[in-house]
Structure formats: C-alpha cells, structure tokens
Enzyme design. Structure first.
Site, PDB file in Angstrom:
ATOM      1  N   PHE A 160       1.321   7.155   1.449  1.00 25.15           N
ATOM      2  CA  PHE A 160       0.849   8.514   2.570  1.00 25.15           C
ATOM      3  C   PHE A 160      -0.519   8.736   2.606  1.00 25.15           C
ATOM      4  O   PHE A 160      -1.033   9.310   3.481  1.00 25.15           O
ATOM      5  CB  PHE A 160       1.878  10.138   1.964  1.00 25.15           C
ATOM      6  CG  PHE A 160       0.957  10.802   0.522  1.00 25.15           C
ATOM      7  CD1 PHE A 160      -0.192  11.659   0.276  1.00 25.15           C
ATOM      8  CD2 PHE A 160       1.341  10.646  -0.697  1.00 25.15           C
ATOM      9  CE1 PHE A 160      -0.821  12.042  -0.464  1.00 25.15           C
ATOM     10  CE2 PHE A 160       0.522  10.935  -1.230  1.00 25.15           C
ATOM     11  CZ  PHE A 160      -0.298  11.856  -1.767  1.00 25.15           C
ATOM     12  N   LYS A 184       7.720   0.987   7.615  1.00 24.00           N
ATOM     13  CA  LYS A 184       7.789   1.453   7.398  1.00 24.00           C
ATOM     14  C   LYS A 184       7.086   2.978   7.007  1.00 24.00           C
ATOM     15  O   LYS A 184       6.411   2.507   5.896  1.00 24.00           O
ATOM     16  CB  LYS A 184       9.093   1.808   6.379  1.00 24.00           C
ATOM     17  CG  LYS A 184       9.591   3.258   6.454  1.00 24.00           C
ATOM     18  CD  LYS A 184      10.616   3.898   4.946  1.00 24.00           C
ATOM     19  CE  LYS A 184       9.595   4.172   3.960  1.00 24.00           C
ATOM     20  NZ  LYS A 184       8.597   5.138   4.747  1.00 24.00           N
ATOM     21  N   GLU A 187       7.626   8.747   4.927  1.00 16.45           N
ATOM     22  CA  GLU A 187       7.606   9.958   5.773  1.00 16.45           C
ATOM     23  C   GLU A 187       7.038  11.109   5.895  1.00 16.45           C
ATOM     24  O   GLU A 187       7.321  12.447   6.319  1.00 16.45           O
ATOM     25  CB  GLU A 187       9.579  10.412   5.005  1.00 16.45           C
ATOM     26  CG  GLU A 187       8.795  10.887   3.745  1.00 16.45           C
ATOM     27  CD  GLU A 187       8.751   9.782   2.653  1.00 16.45           C
ATOM     28  OE1 GLU A 187       8.611   8.978   3.150  1.00 16.45           O
ATOM     29  OE2 GLU A 187       9.045  10.715   1.061  1.00 16.45           O
ATOM     30  N   CYS A 292      -5.715   5.529  -4.764  1.00 15.23           N
ATOM     31  CA  CYS A 292      -5.697   4.864  -5.567  1.00 15.23           C
ATOM     32  C   CYS A 292      -6.923   4.040  -6.350  1.00 15.23           C
ATOM     33  O   CYS A 292      -6.953   3.611  -7.202  1.00 15.23           O
ATOM     34  CB  CYS A 292      -4.803   3.218  -5.184  1.00 15.23           C
ATOM     35  SG  CYS A 292      -5.434   2.583  -4.206  1.00 15.23           S
ATOM     36  N   GLU A 388      -1.316   9.158 -13.616  1.00 15.77           N
ATOM     37  CA  GLU A 388      -1.951   8.791 -12.826  1.00 15.77           C
ATOM     38  C   GLU A 388      -2.186  10.429 -12.121  1.00 15.77           C
ATOM     39  O   GLU A 388      -0.605  10.955 -11.691  1.00 15.77           O
ATOM     40  CB  GLU A 388      -1.572   8.023 -11.593  1.00 15.77           C
ATOM     41  CG  GLU A 388      -1.927   8.340 -10.250  1.00 15.77           C
ATOM     42  CD  GLU A 388      -1.834   7.065  -9.237  1.00 15.77           C
ATOM     43  OE1 GLU A 388      -0.407   6.975  -8.661  1.00 15.77           O
ATOM     44  OE2 GLU A 388      -2.676   6.462  -8.876  1.00 15.77           O
TER      45      GLU A 388
END
Ligand code: NAD
Length: 498
Positions: A160, A184, A187, A292, A388
C-alpha cells in the site's frame, strides 16, 4: 475526483474494465471490502476480492497478448513507454492527488513518488541502448552469442505504501523486456493504478499486455499457482514475502519477494549536528514513517545531547496535514493501534517519550493519525527498537562504541538500509563495509539507490532466488538468457569442442 460515491472497482483485463466473474463456479458472488481515505476515514470505494477465476481470466489475456508483444522489437516496445512517460508527466498532479486521497501522503511526497516511479520508466525506455547481448568467437570458427528473451506472463504484487512508485519498479522493465503482466494492487490503495492502466492504453500499449486484478491473499495465491505465470515479484511485509517466496520455490517458479525493514542510523560524535538532525527527522517522519527505507533507530555513539535536542525541536515543529512539510495520517486504524502499542510498551519499560505523537490520535477530528514520536530508550529489549513499527516513530539509543552500534545493527533480522552520520571518510568506510544491509547511506537517511542502480535489501528484507529490483537487477529478473553457439565453416585446427 471519482464519478460516483463509493464506486466499485473493476479489474482491468484485455484493455478494458471488467466486473469480477460472478457468480463463481461454486455459485458464490464476489465479495467487496471498503477502501477508506486515511485523512478522514471516509469510505471512498469498494474493492473486489477477486478469485482464482478472475486471475485465470487475466492470465489468459496476458498469455494471449504475449506472442505478438514479445515479437516486437525492444525499440518498438520502448517507444510506447516514451509516450507513457509523457502522459505520466501530464497527469502527475492528478495521480498525486489520488495518492494523497487513498494513501494519505502529503501532496509533495505524493508528487515525488510519482516522479520516482517515472525514473524507472526512463530506465526502461533506455533499454534498447543497453541490453544488447554478448558475442565472442569462442573457438576457431565458432561463435557464441548470449541474448535475453522474455519469460512470458509475469505477476507483480505490490504493497500500500507507494501506490505508483512500487508498481513502476516492475511494470516498465518487465514489459520493455517483452513480458506481459498481471499486477495486483494493494486492496488499501487500489485507485491509482486504475488510472495508470488507462494511461498505458492511451500510450498505445496493446490490450492484454498489462492487466490488473484486485484482491488479497486468494488472488495472490492464484497468481503464484497459475501454471502460465512464469515469475512473481512481491513487495510487502516480511512474513508474507517469505510465504510467497516459499510457495514459488515449491513450484520451481522464479520469485523476488521484498519484505519489511528496520533501518538503523549511527551518529558518530563528529557528525554535522545541523544536517544530521534535519536528515534524521525527515527520514523517520517522511511519508509518516511508512517507507521501507525510513530509518527509525538512531544509535548515538556516546550521549549526544545537542543532536537529540535538535531532533526534538524539529520534530515538535511538525504539523498534521496534506501540504508540503506536513505529516499525513497513517493508513488505517489497525496501524494507529499498532504504533501506539509500541510507544506505550516502551514507556512502560522505562523509555522517555521525548516527543509524543499519541495525542494526534484524538486531536484530529477524523482519520488515522499518530504524530511524530521520539523515544529515548534505556532498555535494549524494547520491541520498538527491533520490530518494524511502520509509523512516524524514532527510537534513540546511546551506545558506547562503534562496535556496539554495529553489533546491534547486525543482529537485527532485517537488512534493507543503514546509514552512518560522520564527517570522516574513514568512519564512513568502516561502517558501510560492516553494516548488514543492502543499501547503505553516508549522511543520507533514505539511501535509495536511484536508477540505473538496482534496489534491494538483504536478510529478511528480501527473499527469493533472484537479484535486486529495478535497474540491471530488473533486467536480469525479467529475462532468460539464450546462448547460441554457431559454426558455418569447419576449421582444421578447431578444438575438440568444435
Ligand atoms: P502486506 O504484506 O500487508 O501486503 C502486500 C501485498 O500482499 C498486498 O498486495 C496484499 O494484498 C498482499 N497480501 C496480503 N496478505 C497476503 C497473503 N496472506 N498472501 C499473499 N499476499 C497477501 O504489506 P503492506 O502493509 O501493504 O506494505 C507495507 C510493507 O511493505 C512494510 O513491511 C514495508 O516495509 C514493505 N515494503 C517493502 C519494500 C522493500 O523494498 N523492501 C518496499 C515497500 C514496502
């Protein structure tokens, strides 16, 4: 921006938007989940949870498009990317607005992410100049040449946190090399890529070369398992990256799965305090810490009060909002809960919360907010120092020596990035040779290797059996090498191999 309230997203297959297949072969209808804007928690759309049947439809379209697409010259394919690049420029602001709405970045961060995505397009459209094969007379009269051929249908699964940039890490290079793709989107941020595929069509990309299938785990697993999908790239959390990688390995399928991160910064006593403090704050709070490459642990060699004071002052100056320099929300309520849990736990174990972002969760009337937070740890076991957190949280720990800093950094299971702040070349050299991370910075907290360099971490930040992503790593991943050995005339003194 959207033509109707809470639109239902459609898959993009064979150059057009299509409804997910419903009813499925078992008679069930497609499930939808809401997409919310992090700024106000309002539902802005409904994303379908596509199934194996939808994936099969998309893969079939990609497979059908492959022969003609791969038969084109690479110059021809890159020509379409040149048009796509100019359309990205034309629509950059609109795309950035979509990123702001569905992801929660501020507008400047969103624009920067679109432009960074464009850099990979630039690399891909330059490939006709750089991917020629090799040729050598390996024996008298015998020539060996090595060329690159596409794999076929490839799948790209994205997270995302960068709705345009991360898809651009794979898509342009994959298709320039002659592959066709099923992507893909996340979502949580499904809208931006639906605009991108329209731009690809406008640029002249043939139908079926790039397809989008929305959904979550079922769609990803169906992509991995589909026999016509030759390779899978994944970017997301480490535990899912590892699962994706293992599933691909079991099928002997090429995979590159980038995972999460816990990036360390070390400040040597001779660092430039002004520059370091600005950089550290930008690194941990930029994009609300949802990068990241965000560096979220600062190990000071010795106690560096002046540096800490400046970090605190600069962090306290940050405001919530969507303008340049402001800090946006985090993606959802689960994220707010997770981040605040880490802060609470550190506080309970004795850490001092020098800047507290927890009040933002209530101060903002709506949406998903946690403000910039600076934690000064005393307990080296605090989970915020090791896991994280993926929010605007900086953990500071004073260490005695350079070796102790390196021991802590090396012991962390991730290995995406690490940075040393110093004014001495020898110190920089010492650390960059010893960090256990794929991307190292010297006085740079977000040490992203930009094109033509490849991007990729080590350890639990990257799984799979193939190279880095983008740059020449992307070319390697998205192609097979074909070696052709040729002789036209028998040579008297040829070697036994000839
Ligand atoms: P995520 O792992 O939750 O989701 C990533 C993708 O996996 C999404 O498309 C999602 O739909 C899909 N997915 C979810 N559950 C799945 C399952 N059980 N099986 C297969 N697929 C599944 O990650 P996220 O929260 O969207 O993204 C944030 C994470 O991504 C962070 O950990 C961040 O560090 C990482 N990330 C890493 C890099 C890198 O280069 N290493 C870059 C960007 C983001």
């Amino acid at each position: 921006m959207f033509t109707q309230d809470q639109p239902r997203l459609l898959n993009w297959i064979n150059g057009e938007f299509v409804n997910p297949i419903s009813p499925q072969s078992d008679g069930s209808t497609t499930q939808y989940i809401p997409v919310t804007s992090p700024y106000n928690a309002k539902v802005i759309g409904q994303v379908p949870l596509s199934t194996a049947a939808d994936v099969a439809q998309a893969v079939a379209a990609a497979q059908a498009a492959f022969p003609a697409w791969s038969a084109r010259t690479i110059k021809d394919r890159a020509g379409i990317l040149i048009k796509f690049h100019s359309l990205l420029t034309k629509h950059a602001s609109q795309l950035a607005d979509m990123v702001v709405l569905e992801h929660g970045k501020n507008k400047a961060e969103a624009m920067a992410s679109v432009l960074k995505g464009q850099e990979t397009v630039e690399y891909a459209l330059s490939l006709p100049q750089v991917v020629q094969g090799k040729s050598l007379e390996v024996s008298r009269g015998v020539t060996c040449c090595d060329t690159r051929v596409p794999l076929g249908v490839v799948a790209s699964v994205v997270p995302f946190n960068f709705p345009v940039m991360v898809p651009m890490w794979t898509l342009p290079i994959a298709i320039a090399m002659g592959n066709t793709m099923v992507l893909k989107p996340s979502e949580k941020v499904p809208f931006t890529m639906t605009k991108i595929v329209e731009l690809l069509k406008e640029a002249g990309l043939p139908d079926g070369v790039v397809n989008l299938v929305h959904g979550t785990a079922d769609a990803v697993n169906a992509l991995i398992d589909h026999p016509d999908v030759k390779a899978v790239t994944f970017v997301g959390t480490s535990h899912i990256a590892e699962m994706v990688s293992q599933r691909c390995h079991r099928l002997n399928k090429r995979v590159l799965a980038l995972g999460g991160a816990k990036n360390h910064m070390v400040s040597a006593p001779d660092c430039n305090v002004e520059m370091t403090s600005t950089d550290v704050v930008n690194s941990y709070s930029g994009c609300s810490g949802q990068r990241c490459m965000a560096a979220t642990v600062l190990l000071t060699i010795g106690h560096q009060q002046e540096l800490i004071d400046k970090i605190v002052t600069k962090s306290e100056g940050l405001r919530a909002g969507s303008k340049a320099g402001e800090v946006g929300p985090v993606i959802d309520q689960a994220s707010v809960d997770k981040i605040t849990r880490y802060i609470n736990e550190a506080e309970a174990s004795g850490a001092r919360i020098l800047v507290d972002g927890r009040p933002w969760t209530k101060e903002q009337n709506e949406g998903f907010w946690v403000g910039p937070t600076v934690i000064l740890h005393t307990n080296k076991e605090d989970a915020a120092l090791h896991d994280e957190v993926f929010g605007p949280v900086l953990s500071i720990l004073a260490v005695e020596t350079a070796e102790e800093a390196l021991r802590i950094e090396n012991a962390n299971p991730y290995g995406n990035a690490a940075c040393i702040y110093t004014s001495a070349g020898a110190t920089a050299d010492y650390f960059t040779k010893r960090f256990s991370a794929g991307m190292c910075g010297v006085n740079i907290g977000v040490a992203v290797p930009r094109e033509p360099f490849s991007f990729g971490g080590w350890n639990k930040s990257r799984f799979g059996n193939h190279c880095d992503i983008t740059g020449d790593g992307g070319v390697e991943f998205f192609s097979l090498r074909r070696k052709v050995t040729t002789k036209w005339v028998a040579q008297e003194n040829a070697s036994w191999m000839s």
